[in-house]
Write a protein that holds these residues in place. Sequence first.
Motif, mmCIF file in Angstrom:
data_model
loop_
_atom_site.group_PDB
_atom_site.id
_atom_site.type_symbol
_atom_site.label_atom_id
_atom_site.label_comp_id
_atom_site.label_asym_id
_atom_site.label_seq_id
_atom_site.Cartn_x
_atom_site.Cartn_y
_atom_site.Cartn_z
ATOM 1 N N SER A 122 0.822 -1.206 0.000
ATOM 2 C CA SER A 122 0.000 0.000 0.000
ATOM 3 C C SER A 122 0.860 1.262 0.000
ATOM 4 C CB SER A 122 -0.913 0.000 1.220
ATOM 5 O OG SER A 122 -1.746 1.136 1.211
ATOM 6 N N PRO A 147 -0.045 4.194 -7.227
ATOM 7 C CA PRO A 147 -1.224 4.370 -6.385
ATOM 8 C C PRO A 147 -2.043 5.557 -6.890
ATOM 9 C CG PRO A 147 0.782 4.227 -5.054
ATOM 10 C CD PRO A 147 1.201 4.331 -6.481
ATOM 11 N N SER A 179 -2.238 0.832 -4.026
ATOM 12 C CA SER A 179 -0.887 0.352 -4.321
ATOM 13 C C SER A 179 -0.623 0.350 -5.815
ATOM 14 C CB SER A 179 -0.690 -1.056 -3.755
ATOM 15 O OG SER A 179 -1.540 -1.972 -4.398
#
Length: 178
Positions: A89, A124, A132
């Motif tokens: 992430s 992202p 991500s």
Amino acid sequence: MAAIKVVQEITSLDGNAVSDPIALKSGYLRVTPAGGDAFVSVGTNPTATDNQSLFVAIDTPTVFKERVSSIQTASVTNASGAIKFGLASGIEAPFAVGDIVSVTGCAPAGINTTSATVSAVSGPDVINGVQSGTVTLNYGDANVSATDAVGEIRRQVKVAVRGSGKTHISEVQIVGDF
């Protein structure tokens, strides 16, 4: 004079040749022609030529610097002809479309590869809820399902030589002056 540490030995080349892909660790490639002067080129798919490559005199070690890129994978989506790796992430992929990479550490072994081309990269996009980045490679087998998606993608280069004898290649780390 610089002090160096050998990171990995690469198979020497004979005459006009191109190395196998080299998974970069430090990005410093030390090239030494031992059998005669040589023209040297380093890159994704290099070609050594007399008029566009770097001239390296016999027995003269020359260090080339290449961009090192590697990242841990977090997920895998496999399909025929393409495999997409998700990253942790908030992480962007350090690769560019066209880079050659290797994949290690995923399971089963069919997810890993010694050499593939990056065909797409996305980052992202928090505005649209994408947390991500992803890296898509130009290989895959829809019949192989990832059981462990945590692995590593690492950028590779090749060394091309136009010369008359043996050329030695090592990846080194420059550790200081003495």
